[in-house]
Write a protein that holds these residues in place. Sequence first.
Motif, mmCIF file in Angstrom:
data_model
loop_
_atom_site.group_PDB
_atom_site.id
_atom_site.type_symbol
_atom_site.label_atom_id
_atom_site.label_comp_id
_atom_site.label_asym_id
_atom_site.label_seq_id
_atom_site.Cartn_x
_atom_site.Cartn_y
_atom_site.Cartn_z
ATOM 1 N N PHE A 154 0.716 -1.299 -0.026
ATOM 2 C CA PHE A 154 0.033 -0.014 0.055
ATOM 3 C C PHE A 154 1.074 1.216 0.040
ATOM 4 O O PHE A 154 1.814 1.291 0.604
ATOM 5 C CB PHE A 154 -0.741 -0.147 1.220
ATOM 6 C CG PHE A 154 -1.942 -0.895 1.171
ATOM 7 C CD1 PHE A 154 -3.305 -0.330 0.775
ATOM 8 C CD2 PHE A 154 -1.921 -2.227 1.410
ATOM 9 C CE1 PHE A 154 -4.217 -1.394 0.888
ATOM 10 C CE2 PHE A 154 -2.881 -3.189 1.418
ATOM 11 C CZ PHE A 154 -4.297 -2.565 1.075
ATOM 12 N N HIS A 155 0.341 2.223 -0.819
ATOM 13 C CA HIS A 155 1.266 3.442 -0.697
ATOM 14 C C HIS A 155 0.014 4.555 -0.511
ATOM 15 O O HIS A 155 -0.770 4.798 -1.238
ATOM 16 C CB HIS A 155 1.763 3.806 -2.225
ATOM 17 C CG HIS A 155 2.883 2.749 -2.430
ATOM 18 N ND1 HIS A 155 4.150 2.850 -2.202
ATOM 19 C CD2 HIS A 155 2.854 1.293 -3.232
ATOM 20 C CE1 HIS A 155 4.756 1.707 -2.622
ATOM 21 N NE2 HIS A 155 3.925 1.016 -3.186
ATOM 22 N N PHE A 156 0.544 5.347 0.499
ATOM 23 C CA PHE A 156 -0.470 6.383 0.954
ATOM 24 C C PHE A 156 0.395 7.816 0.909
ATOM 25 O O PHE A 156 1.301 8.006 1.078
ATOM 26 C CB PHE A 156 -0.710 6.036 2.530
ATOM 27 C CG PHE A 156 -1.578 5.027 3.120
ATOM 28 C CD1 PHE A 156 -2.640 5.065 2.962
ATOM 29 C CD2 PHE A 156 -0.930 3.882 2.917
ATOM 30 C CE1 PHE A 156 -3.613 4.001 3.625
ATOM 31 C CE2 PHE A 156 -1.665 2.595 3.439
ATOM 32 C CZ PHE A 156 -2.922 3.023 3.565
ATOM 33 N N LEU A 157 -0.667 8.610 -0.201
ATOM 34 C CA LEU A 157 0.034 9.807 -0.381
ATOM 35 C C LEU A 157 -0.773 10.868 0.036
ATOM 36 O O LEU A 157 -2.156 10.886 0.219
ATOM 37 C CB LEU A 157 -0.189 9.800 -2.029
ATOM 38 C CG LEU A 157 0.524 11.048 -2.659
ATOM 39 C CD1 LEU A 157 2.066 11.188 -2.499
ATOM 40 C CD2 LEU A 157 0.089 11.002 -3.982
ATOM 41 N N ASN A 158 -0.134 12.129 0.513
ATOM 42 C CA ASN A 158 -0.840 13.165 1.123
ATOM 43 C C ASN A 158 -1.247 14.055 -0.127
ATOM 44 O O ASN A 158 -0.451 14.087 -1.134
ATOM 45 C CB ASN A 158 -0.057 14.001 2.004
ATOM 46 C CG ASN A 158 -0.357 14.005 3.376
ATOM 47 O OD1 ASN A 158 -1.619 13.555 3.769
ATOM 48 N ND2 ASN A 158 0.688 14.340 4.138
ATOM 49 N N ARG A 181 0.552 15.838 -10.967
ATOM 50 C CA ARG A 181 2.007 15.651 -10.969
ATOM 51 C C ARG A 181 2.500 14.655 -9.449
ATOM 52 O O ARG A 181 3.668 13.913 -9.902
ATOM 53 C CB ARG A 181 2.707 16.852 -10.876
ATOM 54 C CG ARG A 181 4.119 16.974 -10.812
ATOM 55 C CD ARG A 181 4.951 18.111 -10.123
ATOM 56 N NE ARG A 181 4.638 18.338 -8.877
ATOM 57 C CZ ARG A 181 4.385 19.244 -8.128
ATOM 58 N NH1 ARG A 181 4.686 20.453 -8.557
ATOM 59 N NH2 ARG A 181 4.325 19.188 -6.788
ATOM 60 N N ASP A 182 1.910 15.101 -8.628
ATOM 61 C CA ASP A 182 2.386 14.377 -7.515
ATOM 62 C C ASP A 182 1.993 12.737 -7.644
ATOM 63 O O ASP A 182 2.617 11.650 -7.270
ATOM 64 C CB ASP A 182 1.816 14.527 -6.030
ATOM 65 C CG ASP A 182 2.138 16.109 -5.726
ATOM 66 O OD1 ASP A 182 3.293 16.491 -6.220
ATOM 67 O OD2 ASP A 182 1.809 16.535 -4.890
ATOM 68 N N LEU A 183 0.877 12.526 -8.180
ATOM 69 C CA LEU A 183 0.538 11.096 -8.588
ATOM 70 C C LEU A 183 1.249 10.462 -9.603
ATOM 71 O O LEU A 183 1.762 9.401 -9.249
ATOM 72 C CB LEU A 183 -1.224 10.926 -8.949
ATOM 73 C CG LEU A 183 -2.233 11.472 -7.922
ATOM 74 C CD1 LEU A 183 -3.599 11.580 -8.613
ATOM 75 C CD2 LEU A 183 -2.412 10.319 -7.056
ATOM 76 N N ARG A 184 1.598 11.389 -10.671
ATOM 77 C CA ARG A 184 2.540 10.792 -11.433
ATOM 78 C C ARG A 184 3.938 10.241 -10.938
ATOM 79 O O ARG A 184 4.560 9.222 -11.149
ATOM 80 C CB ARG A 184 2.531 11.559 -12.778
ATOM 81 C CG ARG A 184 1.758 11.590 -13.723
ATOM 82 C CD ARG A 184 2.367 12.226 -15.027
ATOM 83 N NE ARG A 184 2.299 13.704 -14.727
ATOM 84 C CZ ARG A 184 1.275 14.684 -14.681
ATOM 85 N NH1 ARG A 184 0.018 14.253 -14.951
ATOM 86 N NH2 ARG A 184 1.668 15.901 -14.402
ATOM 87 N N GLU A 185 4.460 11.245 -10.117
ATOM 88 C CA GLU A 185 5.693 10.889 -9.526
ATOM 89 C C GLU A 185 5.763 9.657 -8.459
ATOM 90 O O GLU A 185 6.832 9.117 -8.354
ATOM 91 C CB GLU A 185 6.176 12.194 -8.751
ATOM 92 C CG GLU A 185 6.615 12.975 -9.539
ATOM 93 C CD GLU A 185 7.071 14.336 -8.741
ATOM 94 O OE1 GLU A 185 6.802 14.350 -7.320
ATOM 95 O OE2 GLU A 185 7.313 15.433 -9.410
ATOM 96 N N CYS A 186 4.459 9.381 -8.206
ATOM 97 C CA CYS A 186 4.431 8.245 -7.225
ATOM 98 C C CYS A 186 4.624 6.908 -8.048
ATOM 99 O O CYS A 186 4.777 5.959 -7.359
ATOM 100 C CB CYS A 186 2.903 8.283 -6.537
ATOM 101 S SG CYS A 186 2.727 7.100 -5.361
ATOM 102 N N PHE A 187 4.366 7.100 -9.387
ATOM 103 C CA PHE A 187 4.474 5.811 -10.298
ATOM 104 C C PHE A 187 5.742 5.659 -10.940
ATOM 105 O O PHE A 187 6.124 4.672 -11.600
ATOM 106 C CB PHE A 187 3.239 5.684 -11.263
ATOM 107 C CG PHE A 187 1.911 5.344 -10.660
ATOM 108 C CD1 PHE A 187 1.535 4.328 -10.177
ATOM 109 C CD2 PHE A 187 1.044 6.577 -10.584
ATOM 110 C CE1 PHE A 187 0.286 3.729 -9.789
ATOM 111 C CE2 PHE A 187 -0.098 6.293 -9.874
ATOM 112 C CZ PHE A 187 -0.659 5.070 -9.370
ATOM 113 N N GLU A 188 6.586 6.774 -10.625
ATOM 114 C CA GLU A 188 7.938 6.567 -11.440
ATOM 115 C C GLU A 188 8.957 5.843 -10.520
ATOM 116 O O GLU A 188 8.862 5.625 -9.532
ATOM 117 C CB GLU A 188 8.436 8.116 -11.707
ATOM 118 C CG GLU A 188 7.664 8.775 -12.575
ATOM 119 C CD GLU A 188 7.993 10.368 -12.604
ATOM 120 O OE1 GLU A 188 8.903 10.731 -11.991
ATOM 121 O OE2 GLU A 188 7.500 10.926 -13.779
#
Length: 99
Positions: A52-56, A92-99
């Motif tokens: 699981f990855h939790f992002l603010n 942008r933050d969501l995309r960076e989460c997948f990089e």
Amino acid sequence: MLTARVLAFLAMIASARPLKILALHGKGSSSKDFFSRMAPVVEGLKEDGVEFHFLNAPHPMEEPGAFQWWTLAPGERSFTAESYGGADVAMRDLRECFE
């Protein structure tokens, strides 16, 4: 709360390949708060290899520790809005989460 059948289904999917779940909190919450509510599910699926990855959300609100994914004009609701301020930052933050 998730039922045993849902947990079993997620475990079955995870056994086929590594499964990563992006968990996004709602407006006025935070990744820390969402993680604490999801902790039993996270713990229950850990041994099955589920990550699981939790992002603010990127936009802080007036209340300490509260975040939102985009901003709206005062009184505006997401379902009636014509524009979503700062949504590009969230994407942008969501995309960076997948990089």
